[in-house]
Scaffold this motif. Structure first.
Motif, PDB file in Angstrom:
ATOM      1  N   ASN A 129      43.312 -17.001 -30.308  1.00 41.40           N
ATOM      2  CA  ASN A 129      42.406 -18.150 -30.464  1.00 41.40           C
ATOM      3  C   ASN A 129      42.322 -18.964 -29.178  1.00 41.40           C
ATOM      4  O   ASN A 129      42.722 -20.124 -29.125  1.00 41.40           O
ATOM      5  N   PRO A 130      41.795 -18.367 -28.105  1.00 40.35           N
ATOM      6  CA  PRO A 130      41.700 -19.099 -26.838  1.00 40.35           C
ATOM      7  C   PRO A 130      40.699 -20.253 -26.935  1.00 40.35           C
ATOM      8  O   PRO A 130      39.762 -20.201 -27.722  1.00 40.35           O
ATOM      9  N   VAL A 131      40.960 -21.284 -26.115  1.00 39.10           N
ATOM     10  CA  VAL A 131      40.064 -22.434 -26.022  1.00 39.10           C
ATOM     11  C   VAL A 131      39.495 -22.450 -24.610  1.00 39.10           C
ATOM     12  O   VAL A 131      40.243 -22.334 -23.627  1.00 39.10           O
ATOM     13  N   ARG A 132      38.179 -22.578 -24.526  1.00 42.38           N
ATOM     14  CA  ARG A 132      37.548 -22.484 -23.204  1.00 42.38           C
ATOM     15  C   ARG A 132      37.534 -23.834 -22.484  1.00 42.38           C
ATOM     16  O   ARG A 132      37.298 -24.877 -23.107  1.00 42.38           O
ATOM     17  N   ILE A 133      37.837 -23.797 -21.183  1.00 48.54           N
ATOM     18  CA  ILE A 133      37.604 -24.978 -20.338  1.00 48.54           C
ATOM     19  C   ILE A 133      36.165 -24.861 -19.849  1.00 48.54           C
ATOM     20  O   ILE A 133      35.872 -24.136 -18.897  1.00 48.54           O
ATOM     21  N   ALA A 134      35.260 -25.535 -20.556  1.00 52.90           N
ATOM     22  CA  ALA A 134      33.840 -25.348 -20.285  1.00 52.90           C
ATOM     23  C   ALA A 134      33.326 -26.257 -19.182  1.00 52.90           C
ATOM     24  O   ALA A 134      32.254 -26.019 -18.635  1.00 52.90           O
ATOM     25  N   GLY A 135      34.079 -27.291 -18.902  1.00 49.98           N
ATOM     26  CA  GLY A 135      33.673 -28.210 -17.829  1.00 49.98           C
ATOM     27  C   GLY A 135      34.894 -28.799 -17.171  1.00 49.98           C
ATOM     28  O   GLY A 135      35.890 -29.078 -17.841  1.00 49.98           O
ATOM     29  N   SER A 136      34.821 -28.956 -15.859  1.00 49.68           N
ATOM     30  CA  SER A 136      35.971 -29.497 -15.119  1.00 49.68           C
ATOM     31  C   SER A 136      35.449 -30.271 -13.930  1.00 49.68           C
ATOM     32  O   SER A 136      34.606 -29.774 -13.182  1.00 49.68           O
ATOM     33  N   ALA A 137      35.932 -31.495 -13.772  1.00 48.22           N
ATOM     34  CA  ALA A 137      35.481 -32.293 -12.625  1.00 48.22           C
ATOM     35  C   ALA A 137      36.542 -33.312 -12.247  1.00 48.22           C
ATOM     36  O   ALA A 137      37.254 -33.833 -13.102  1.00 48.22           O
ATOM     37  N   VAL A 138      36.643 -33.555 -10.961  1.00 47.38           N
ATOM     38  CA  VAL A 138      37.513 -34.610 -10.436  1.00 47.38           C
ATOM     39  C   VAL A 138      36.698 -35.430  -9.448  1.00 47.38           C
ATOM     40  O   VAL A 138      35.929 -34.879  -8.666  1.00 47.38           O
ATOM     41  N   ALA A 139      36.858 -36.751  -9.508  1.00 45.38           N
ATOM     42  CA  ALA A 139      36.211 -37.624  -8.525  1.00 45.38           C
ATOM     43  C   ALA A 139      37.120 -38.824  -8.283  1.00 45.38           C
ATOM     44  O   ALA A 139      38.051 -39.077  -9.051  1.00 45.38           O
ATOM     45  N   THR A 140      36.817 -39.544  -7.230  1.00 45.22           N
ATOM     46  CA  THR A 140      37.646 -40.705  -6.877  1.00 45.22           C
ATOM     47  C   THR A 140      36.784 -41.944  -6.690  1.00 45.22           C
ATOM     48  O   THR A 140      35.562 -41.864  -6.546  1.00 45.22           O
ATOM     49  N   ASP A 141      37.483 -43.065  -6.705  1.00 40.23           N
ATOM     50  CA  ASP A 141      36.866 -44.358  -6.389  1.00 40.23           C
ATOM     51  C   ASP A 141      37.729 -44.993  -5.310  1.00 40.23           C
ATOM     52  O   ASP A 141      38.722 -44.408  -4.879  1.00 40.23           O
ATOM     53  N   THR A 142      37.405 -46.198  -4.883  1.00 37.86           N
ATOM     54  CA  THR A 142      38.252 -46.865  -3.887  1.00 37.86           C
ATOM     55  C   THR A 142      39.663 -47.009  -4.448  1.00 37.86           C
ATOM     56  O   THR A 142      39.844 -47.193  -5.652  1.00 37.86           O
ATOM     57  N   LEU A 143      40.647 -46.924  -3.559  1.00 39.55           N
ATOM     58  CA  LEU A 143      42.031 -47.022  -4.020  1.00 39.55           C
ATOM     59  C   LEU A 143      42.289 -48.393  -4.622  1.00 39.55           C
ATOM     60  O   LEU A 143      42.885 -48.516  -5.693  1.00 39.55           O
ATOM     61  N   ALA A 144      41.821 -49.438  -3.955  1.00 41.10           N
ATOM     62  CA  ALA A 144      42.042 -50.797  -4.462  1.00 41.10           C
ATOM     63  C   ALA A 144      40.897 -51.196  -5.391  1.00 41.10           C
ATOM     64  O   ALA A 144      39.728 -50.946  -5.107  1.00 41.10           O
ATOM     65  N   LEU A 145      41.274 -51.831  -6.489  1.00 42.06           N
ATOM     66  CA  LEU A 145      40.285 -52.299  -7.457  1.00 42.06           C
ATOM     67  C   LEU A 145      39.327 -53.301  -6.808  1.00 42.06           C
ATOM     68  O   LEU A 145      38.115 -53.287  -7.065  1.00 42.06           O
ATOM     69  N   HIS A 146      39.872 -54.181  -5.950  1.00 45.89           N
ATOM     70  CA  HIS A 146      39.038 -55.258  -5.401  1.00 45.89           C
ATOM     71  C   HIS A 146      37.945 -54.771  -4.462  1.00 45.89           C
ATOM     72  O   HIS A 146      37.056 -55.536  -4.099  1.00 45.89           O
ATOM     73  N   SER A 147      38.012 -53.490  -4.062  1.00 43.13           N
ATOM     74  CA  SER A 147      37.000 -52.982  -3.130  1.00 43.13           C
ATOM     75  C   SER A 147      35.722 -52.544  -3.827  1.00 43.13           C
ATOM     76  O   SER A 147      34.770 -52.142  -3.158  1.00 43.13           O
ATOM     77  N   ARG A 148      35.709 -52.593  -5.171  1.00 41.67           N
ATOM     78  CA  ARG A 148      34.541 -52.057  -5.888  1.00 41.67           C
ATOM     79  C   ARG A 148      33.532 -53.145  -6.196  1.00 41.67           C
ATOM     80  O   ARG A 148      33.903 -54.254  -6.555  1.00 41.67           O
ATOM     81  N   PRO A 149      32.256 -52.817  -6.078  1.00 33.87           N
ATOM     82  CA  PRO A 149      31.240 -53.837  -6.340  1.00 33.87           C
ATOM     83  C   PRO A 149      31.318 -54.371  -7.773  1.00 33.87           C
ATOM     84  O   PRO A 149      31.052 -55.544  -8.002  1.00 33.87           O
ATOM     85  N   ASP A 150      31.680 -53.507  -8.719  1.00 30.29           N
ATOM     86  CA  ASP A 150      31.778 -53.929 -10.114  1.00 30.29           C
ATOM     87  C   ASP A 150      33.085 -53.390 -10.679  1.00 30.29           C
ATOM     88  O   ASP A 150      33.170 -52.235 -11.083  1.00 30.29           O
ATOM     89  N   PRO A 151      34.125 -54.216 -10.700  1.00 29.49           N
ATOM     90  CA  PRO A 151      35.442 -53.709 -11.137  1.00 29.49           C
ATOM     91  C   PRO A 151      35.470 -53.204 -12.575  1.00 29.49           C
ATOM     92  O   PRO A 151      36.357 -52.441 -12.931  1.00 29.49           O
ATOM     93  N   LEU A 152      34.497 -53.611 -13.382  1.00 31.64           N
ATOM     94  CA  LEU A 152      34.502 -53.168 -14.787  1.00 31.64           C
ATOM     95  C   LEU A 152      33.770 -51.838 -14.965  1.00 31.64           C
ATOM     96  O   LEU A 152      33.518 -51.421 -16.095  1.00 31.64           O
ATOM     97  N   TRP A 153      33.456 -51.190 -13.873  1.00 34.67           N
ATOM     98  CA  TRP A 153      32.725 -49.926 -13.971  1.00 34.67           C
ATOM     99  C   TRP A 153      33.487 -48.861 -13.202  1.00 34.67           C
ATOM    100  O   TRP A 153      33.722 -49.013 -12.002  1.00 34.67           O
TER     101      TRP A 153
END
Lengths: 348, 384, 132
Positions: free
Chosen positions: B230-254
């Motif tokens: 009963n294998p389960v497929r990994i149908a999608g895989s993605a990695v992404a990054t944002d700025t390391l520090a929270l304060h560097s983001r234009p909208d910290p809640l996003w």
């Protein structure tokens, strides 16, 4: 009397007093205080404050009033008996924080409670000789008294910065100064000990009163002036009574010393004490007023100064917080918090 | 790219394993995942650990585990991406197998946090923040989440009480998970009266860092059919990054990295948001789950907390979360969380999730986060 | 002993010195190296005013190593008047006094004491504005 060939004055000044206070009666609650207290309360530095941080804020206020850029300072001098490092100057860090580095002289001065006025006198010489245009002289301390000692009621924290420059740019021109020094062991701290030793009543007449009176009387004499020629006077204030008494001895009235007498509320801010009183006077003085200042440092010496307020003061004083603003934000802490913050709890 | 399958999972109980080492935990998880497959058949080993370097002064922890597993010589990749370490390691394995370079790979997430005491652990966790511009000010990850929670409450008019459904759901689901750390229910009164950790975050809306290891075996389609019923497929895989520090983001809640990876993972799986039936997110606090759901496109901005209040995040709801207890009640194994998520979601897709089973689940989404959304790994698991 | 890493950040820490883009006028904090493709000197040092408003705040009660003597302490995201946001402690501020949008000003304070054989790390914090 000493005065430079080129007239000099204070072109900017800045006060700093931490927001925290401890009531003298709270100290008396812990230690037997039946004999009365020398002040009503004293300032207590917050846990993230020290001589360096307080110097920086006072100096920023002085620069803001003078409206000169920090790179024009020729020297940043900090007078204190409580530098955070035994070896590593406070002045360099203060100069970096102000933006005065790297082409600036920086040094720390030490002379008990008159380390700040030593820097002021030296600044007069440096600017008065034409060697420098602007020199910042700071007195700042976070003083410590042994728990239970009489000194604990008064050993307080504060900073005052005086920016010395040519008289033409001054808010108050310095008319002259005297310095009176003898080897008088009224108060000292040996290296590697935490708390100072003081000579009880020996700190009074032979030390504080004689020394300060000598410097003051000589200055009055040399100026050909009377105490009544001055609108205001401020004296080193290790408690409430000493400056009141020496004022009376010299012939100054309670009204003359009232605006600069901060010790009842903040205790003895050591190197900053008399200079903070001067800041408070500059906050209210009018053009033409004369101000008499006499500092005192154990060991012992006194520097006396006569100043004359110029037309530049009223506008410039508004550019930074008044001493009264710092006095007004008082938050009282109890002895336990005070002991925690001032390192009086054994942690290891 | 080849199709990639999960053919085995294993995990230790999450908790305080005073008497065990990181290697011991890792081997238990790996053995569970391998089942009858000999370890010698593995072509590569991917080991995720966020704190091994800082807490144990041990780099190359992957080699330590390969040695303990009796497979020295194998290609090993040690992955550190804070709380996203597990998901990032899984993606490395997925890429290796999908590319054809490797046929059979193991992903092991392991964290051993109880070998040091609290202050050092907080400092180690805070290493996921920006050392020069955040950590030097004494901020912790918990405090940063609390800042976001306060701002979210301010922007959308919620109270701290409104976040209680997240830990309540996590605890309710953990009761049925034998590997969970906190197998008892809590209620809104308890959440409300808990002591403050970092206002407005109270103790019962904070995960507990704990020890644990989880492992999954990744195989090519051919091997999956050979080795697994009963294998389960990994149908999608993605990695992404944002700025390391929270304060560097234009909208910290996003969380931009959550938005990007969800879109990318769903696209490669040829699925839509509405197809996802069960979720496992980095949810040490309710605010973390709420912001992840919103940034990932499963809730409108400012609505995730309201959806939770309406029951959407329970196993019977539209957005079932933390069915194994999540970070909050399963226990927060930091760098291993991303692998625990896969173990839990594979059980869901296989219909083996017990009381927390989401009926008929065929599409699951695992998303783990390093720091405050600085690294995000998102995976879509499906039944063929 | 950490010396160099604190030393090289002194201008930013002590006086909130960030950078301004000579071409666009954009102000940024913290300072950073030029990005790939940018001229070496396009970002010039620029001291920020230190004025800003609290974007959000919290209280640290479970401190990390090195901050054990400080809790409870306020931490905040502060939106500076020039645009950048910074993370810092609030000081001279009661726990119940802090509020979103509260105007604050920068002060230089002790951030950390690295112990009797280490440095005292100084840097920016923010406090409610003292009246002029």
């Amino acid at each position: 009397m000493m005065k430079p060939e080129r007239p000099v004055g204070i072109i900017g000044y800045g006060a700093y007093i931490p927001r925290f206070r401890i009531a003298a009666r709270e100290i008396a609650r812990i230690w037997d205080g039946a004999g009365g207290t020398p002040v009503d309360s004293k300032s207590v530095p917050g846990p993230d404050e020290d001589t360096i941080t307080m110097s920086i804020e006072a100096a920023r206020n002085a620069l803001a009033r003078a409206r000169i850029t920090p790179d024009r300072l020729s020297a940043v001098w900090v007078g204190s008996e409580s530098p955070p490092y035994s070896v590593k100057p406070s002045g360099t860090l203060v100069a970096e924080a102000l933006g005065a580095t790297p082409w600036v002289s920086a040094a720390d001065w030490e002379f008990a409670c008159k380390a700040g006025s030593e820097a002021l006198t030296a600044a007069m010489g440096m600017v008065g000789s034409g060697m420098a245009q602007y020199v910042l002289a700071i007195g700042a301390d976070t003083a410590q008294g042994r728990p239970g000692d009489a000194l604990e009621y008064t050993a307080a924290a504060g900073a005052a910065a005086l920016l010395v420059g040519p008289a033409a740019e001054a808010v108050a021109v310095i008319e002259g100064t005297t310095s009176y020094v003898t080897d008088t062991p009224d108060f000292f701290r040996r290296a590697d000990t935490t708390y100072p030793v003081h000579g009880h009543r020996f700190t009074g007449e032979p030390a504080y009163f004689n020394t300060l009176r000598s410097a003051a009387e000589r200055l009055l004499h040399d100026l050909g002036a009377q105490p009544s020629d001055f609108t205001y006077a401020v004296f080193h204030q290790p408690n409430t009574r000493f400056p009141q008494t020496v004022a009376r001895q010299l012939g100054f009235t309670p009204q003359q010393i009232a605006p600069g007498l901060l010790s009842p509320r903040i205790g003895n801010a050591y190197s900053a004490a008399a200079l903070l009183g001067l800041c408070a006077i500059l906050d209210v003085a009018k053009p033409g007023d004369r101000i008499f200042v006499a500092t005192y440092g154990s060991g012992a010496g006194s520097d006396a100064y006569a100043l004359r307020v110029t037309e530049a003061l009223p506008e410039r004083r508004e550019r930074a917080p008044l001493t009264a603003a710092y006095l007004a934000r008082e938050t009282f802490v109890d002895y336990a918090v005070y002991a925690k913050w001032r390192g009086k709890l054994v942690m290891e | 790219m080849r199709r990639v399958y999960i053919i085995g999972t294993g995990a230790t109980a999450v908790g305080e394993h005073w008497d065990r080492s990181a290697a011991s935990l890792a081997i238990e998880a790996l053995n569970g995942a391998l089942g009858t497959i000999p370890a010698s058949r593995l072509g590569a080993l991917y080991v995720a650990s966020a704190l091994s370097g800082s807490l144990h002064a041990q780099s190359q922890i992957g080699v330590l585990i390969a040695t303990a597993a009796g497979i020295p010589g194998i290609e090993v990749v040690t992955v550190e991406a804070g709380g996203a370490s597990g998901g990032v390691a899984l993606r490395q394995a997925w890429m290796a197998v999908a590319s054809g370079a490797v046929d059979l790979a193991a992903v092991v997430g392991v964290e051993k946090v109880t070998d040091v005491l609290d202050a050092r652990r907080e400092a180690a966790l805070a290493l996921a923040t920006d050392a020069d511009w955040e950590a030097i000010h004494g901020v912790t990850l918990t405090a940063l989440w609390a800042l976001l929670m306060r701002r979210y409450m301010h922007e959308y008019g919620y109270t701290a009480d409104d976040f209680a459904p997240f830990p309540i759901n996590a605890h309710a689901n953990a009761v049925a998970n034998p590997r969970a750390m906190y197998r008892f229910p809590i209620n809104a009164d308890k959440v409300r009266s808990a002591p403050m950790v970092s206002e407005p975050l109270g103790l019962l809306d904070c995960s507990t860092a704990a020890d644990g290891a989880a492992a999954v075996i990744i195989a090519s389609e051919g091997l999956a059919r050979e080795l697994c019923a009963n294998p389960v497929r990994i149908a999608g895989s993605a990695v992404a990054t944002d700025t390391l520090a929270l304060h560097s983001r234009p909208d910290p809640l996003w969380f931009n990295a959550a938005a990007q990876t969800t879109t990318a993972a769903l696209r490669s799986a040829h699925l839509a948001h509405s197809d996802v039936q069960v979720f496992d997110l980095t949810d040490p606090h309710g605010i973390a789950a709420a912001l992840a759901l919103e940034s990932s496109g499963f809730a409108e901005r400012g609505t995730a907390v309201a959806l939770a209040r309406e029951g959407a995040i329970t196993p019977k709801g539209r957005l079932p979360l933390a069915t194994g207890g999540g970070c909050k009640a399963r226990g927060d194994t930091v760098g291993a969380n991303g692998v625990y998520q896969i173990v839990e979601l594979v059980a869901q897709l296989r219909g083996q999730a017990g009381a927390a089973q989401v009926n008929g689940a065929r599409v699951a989404l695992a998303q783990c986060m390093g720091g405050i959304g600085a690294t995000v790994a998102t995976h879509i698991l499906t039944l063929d | 002993m950490d010396l160099a890493k604190h030393w090289r950040l002194r201008h930013a820490r002590y006086r909130l010195e960030g950078q301004r883009n000579r071409l666009t006028g954009e102000v940024r904090f913290p300072p950073a190296p030029p990005r790939p493709g940018e001229a070496e000197d396009v970002w010039e040092p620029y001291v920020l005013s230190g004025r800003g408003r609290v974007y959000s705040f919290s209280v640290v009660r479970q401190p990390p190593e090195g901050f054990e003597d400080q809790p409870p302490y306020l931490v905040a995201l502060v939106r500076l008047d020039e645009g950048p946001m910074v993370t810092a402690q609030l000081t001279d501020c009661d726990l119940d006094q802090a509020a979103i949008d509260m105007p604050v000003e920068m002060v230089t304070r002790r951030l950390r004491d690295l112990g009797p054989t280490g440095l005292i790390v100084y840097g920016y914090k923010f406090r409610p504005i003292v009246q002029r």
